[in-house]
Write an enzyme that holds these catalytic residues in place. Structure first.
Site, mmCIF file in Angstrom:
data_model
loop_
_atom_site.group_PDB
_atom_site.id
_atom_site.type_symbol
_atom_site.label_atom_id
_atom_site.label_comp_id
_atom_site.label_asym_id
_atom_site.label_seq_id
_atom_site.Cartn_x
_atom_site.Cartn_y
_atom_site.Cartn_z
ATOM 1 N N SER A 147 36.591 33.812 35.963
ATOM 2 C CA SER A 147 37.929 33.216 35.929
ATOM 3 C C SER A 147 39.013 34.156 36.458
ATOM 4 O O SER A 147 40.136 34.176 35.947
ATOM 5 C CB SER A 147 38.273 32.721 34.520
ATOM 6 O OG SER A 147 37.343 31.727 34.123
ATOM 7 N N ASN A 197 32.179 34.019 45.871
ATOM 8 C CA ASN A 197 30.857 33.439 45.649
ATOM 9 C C ASN A 197 31.049 31.929 45.656
ATOM 10 O O ASN A 197 31.578 31.373 44.692
ATOM 11 C CB ASN A 197 30.303 33.928 44.309
ATOM 12 C CG ASN A 197 29.000 33.239 43.930
ATOM 13 O OD1 ASN A 197 28.416 32.514 44.734
ATOM 14 N ND2 ASN A 197 28.546 33.463 42.701
ATOM 15 N N TRP A 198 30.658 31.316 46.742
ATOM 16 C CA TRP A 198 30.896 29.868 46.867
ATOM 17 C C TRP A 198 29.993 29.057 45.954
ATOM 18 O O TRP A 198 30.214 27.871 45.743
ATOM 19 C CB TRP A 198 30.688 29.421 48.325
ATOM 20 C CG TRP A 198 31.726 29.921 49.284
ATOM 21 C CD1 TRP A 198 32.760 30.786 49.024
ATOM 22 C CD2 TRP A 198 31.841 29.579 50.675
ATOM 23 N NE1 TRP A 198 33.496 31.001 50.164
ATOM 24 C CE2 TRP A 198 32.956 30.278 51.197
ATOM 25 C CE3 TRP A 198 31.111 28.772 51.537
ATOM 26 C CZ2 TRP A 198 33.351 30.180 52.540
ATOM 27 C CZ3 TRP A 198 31.503 28.674 52.863
ATOM 28 C CH2 TRP A 198 32.615 29.361 53.364
ATOM 29 N N LYS A 199 28.926 29.644 45.447
ATOM 30 C CA LYS A 199 27.933 28.938 44.618
ATOM 31 C C LYS A 199 27.410 27.715 45.375
ATOM 32 O O LYS A 199 27.326 27.753 46.607
ATOM 33 C CB LYS A 199 28.525 28.596 43.243
ATOM 34 C CG LYS A 199 29.114 29.845 42.561
ATOM 35 C CD LYS A 199 29.426 29.648 41.117
ATOM 36 C CE LYS A 199 29.989 30.936 40.526
ATOM 37 N NZ LYS A 199 30.251 30.844 39.098
ATOM 38 N N GLU A 245 23.923 32.922 36.557
ATOM 39 C CA GLU A 245 23.379 31.566 36.718
ATOM 40 C C GLU A 245 21.922 31.625 37.185
ATOM 41 O O GLU A 245 21.109 30.798 36.788
ATOM 42 C CB GLU A 245 24.264 30.773 37.699
ATOM 43 C CG GLU A 245 25.605 30.438 37.050
ATOM 44 C CD GLU A 245 26.782 30.361 38.012
ATOM 45 O OE1 GLU A 245 26.581 30.233 39.227
ATOM 46 O OE2 GLU A 245 27.927 30.435 37.520
ATOM 47 N N HIS A 288 22.937 37.211 39.577
ATOM 48 C CA HIS A 288 24.027 36.416 39.005
ATOM 49 C C HIS A 288 23.543 35.752 37.714
ATOM 50 O O HIS A 288 22.385 35.332 37.618
ATOM 51 C CB HIS A 288 24.503 35.359 40.005
ATOM 52 C CG HIS A 288 25.791 34.737 39.582
ATOM 53 N ND1 HIS A 288 25.846 33.755 38.632
ATOM 54 C CD2 HIS A 288 27.066 35.016 39.936
ATOM 55 C CE1 HIS A 288 27.126 33.436 38.428
ATOM 56 N NE2 HIS A 288 27.885 34.194 39.205
ATOM 57 N N GLU A 341 30.191 40.596 35.134
ATOM 58 C CA GLU A 341 30.666 39.229 34.930
ATOM 59 C C GLU A 341 30.283 38.769 33.525
ATOM 60 O O GLU A 341 29.128 38.363 33.290
ATOM 61 C CB GLU A 341 30.028 38.287 35.956
ATOM 62 C CG GLU A 341 30.348 38.633 37.392
ATOM 63 C CD GLU A 341 30.195 37.428 38.301
ATOM 64 O OE1 GLU A 341 31.171 37.087 38.968
ATOM 65 O OE2 GLU A 341 29.117 36.827 38.325
ATOM 66 N N GLY A 392 33.850 30.432 34.983
ATOM 67 C CA GLY A 392 34.155 29.006 35.114
ATOM 68 C C GLY A 392 34.763 28.395 33.869
ATOM 69 O O GLY A 392 34.858 27.173 33.751
ATOM 70 N N GLY A 405 34.580 33.085 41.895
ATOM 71 C CA GLY A 405 33.903 31.801 42.066
ATOM 72 C C GLY A 405 34.890 30.729 42.488
ATOM 73 O O GLY A 405 35.243 30.601 43.663
ATOM 74 N N GLY A 406 35.377 29.964 41.526
ATOM 75 C CA GLY A 406 36.241 28.807 41.812
ATOM 76 C C GLY A 406 37.408 29.118 42.749
ATOM 77 O O GLY A 406 37.692 28.347 43.679
HETATM 78 P P1 13P Z 1 34.607 31.836 38.383
HETATM 79 O O1 13P Z 1 35.573 32.694 39.176
HETATM 80 O O2 13P Z 1 34.592 30.399 38.850
HETATM 81 O O3 13P Z 1 34.789 31.990 36.914
HETATM 82 O O4 13P Z 1 33.131 32.383 38.731
HETATM 83 C C1 13P Z 1 32.889 33.748 38.667
HETATM 84 C C2 13P Z 1 31.549 34.003 39.229
HETATM 85 O O5 13P Z 1 30.552 33.628 38.652
HETATM 86 C C3 13P Z 1 31.474 34.717 40.507
HETATM 87 O O6 13P Z 1 30.181 35.110 40.798
#
Ligand code: 13P
Length: 251
Positions: A213, A9-11, A98, A96, A167, A173, A234-235
């Site tokens: 994470s 997930n590049w966000k 967010e 998600h 999640e 994050g 994510g990251g």
């Molecule tokens: P991180 O891997 O950066 O913690 O993010 C997870 C995430 O929200 C994937 O959708």
């Protein structure tokens, strides 16, 4: 049998040029490899039409990070499920944390989004998970059960097309990962809810990903759990070496 999946997930990261470079590098890195899992990258909307033809569709699926809860029309700034599908993308992340926290996405809104995604041939990667205060109050099970209402109105046939992602918001994050035991416990609970609603066969065939994470150093331990079928990353999806390290956790 259910699939193992590593999805990025590049966000809201990467310009178009940077995103194209990242997708190309991942494609080249996997060219001579046979990953033991499905690999998906979910990118910002503007990248989809460029990235989809760049990657080997047999190895890398492409998806969006959201879609509208309306079919079409006067909804300035929105992107419909049909538009996402017209780029060649096959997946869409929905629900998600967010989106829930910053854009007010409710169970009812997400139910509409899931239905529109499915109607347009997209596979939803449907996210659920509790915030820290809920975990501390030991309310995580009731939180995820309530969030699943968005997808528990689907027919069995439609539900069997979706991917779930657990999640925990406190792990996203933050560098703080759920322990392998915490992940297994709630994934098993989520699968039991699916079994109660749709039966054991569909539950056994539903991929449930862990996100929060997740990185190369902890992926193997997390994915070794019987009810953890991969990760939503994510990251660590923003650098090919890191993402590949997670894909390799299935080797
Ligand atoms: P991180 O891997 O950066 O913690 O993010 C997870 C995430 O929200 C994937 O959708």
């Amino acid at each position: 049998m259910r699939k193992n999946i590593v999805a990025g997930n590049w966000k809201m990261n990467k310009t178009l040029q940077e995103g194209i470079a990242l997708a190309k590098e991942l494609n080249e890195t996997l060219a001579n490899e046979k990953p033991n899992c499905d690999v998906i990258i979910c990118t910002p909307f503007i990248h989809l039409a460029s990235v989809t033809p760049l990657v080997d569709a047999a190895k890398i699926g492409v998806g969006a990070e959201n879609c509208a809860d309306k079919e079409s029309g006067a909804y300035t700034g929105e992107v419909s499920a049909a538009m996402v599908a017209s780029t060649g993308a096959k997946y869409v992340i929905l629900g998600h944390s967010e989106r829930r926290a910053y854009y007010g996405e409710t169970v009812a809104i997400l139910e509409e989004k899931v239905k529109l995604a499915l109607a347009n041939g997209l596979t939803p990667i449907f996210c659920i998970g509790e915030v820290l205060e809920e975990r501390e109050a030991n309310k995580q099970n009731e939180v995820v059960a309530a969030q699943l209402a968005s997808v528990f109105s689907l027919s069995a046939e439609d539900f069997s097309k979706i991917i779930l992602a657990y999640e925990p918001v406190w792990a996203i994050g933050t560098g703080k990962t759920a322990s392998a035991e915490q992940a297994q416990e709630i994934h098993a609970f989520i699968r039991s809810l699916v079994a109660n609603k749709y039966g054991k066969e569909i539950a056994d065939n539903t991929s449930i990903l862990y996100g929060g994470s997740c990185k190369a150093s902890n992926a193997k331990e997390l994915f070794a759990n019987p009810d953890v079928d991969g990760g939503l990353i994510g990251g660590a999806a923003l650098k090919v070496a890191d993402f590949k390290g997670i894909i390799d956790a299935f080797n």
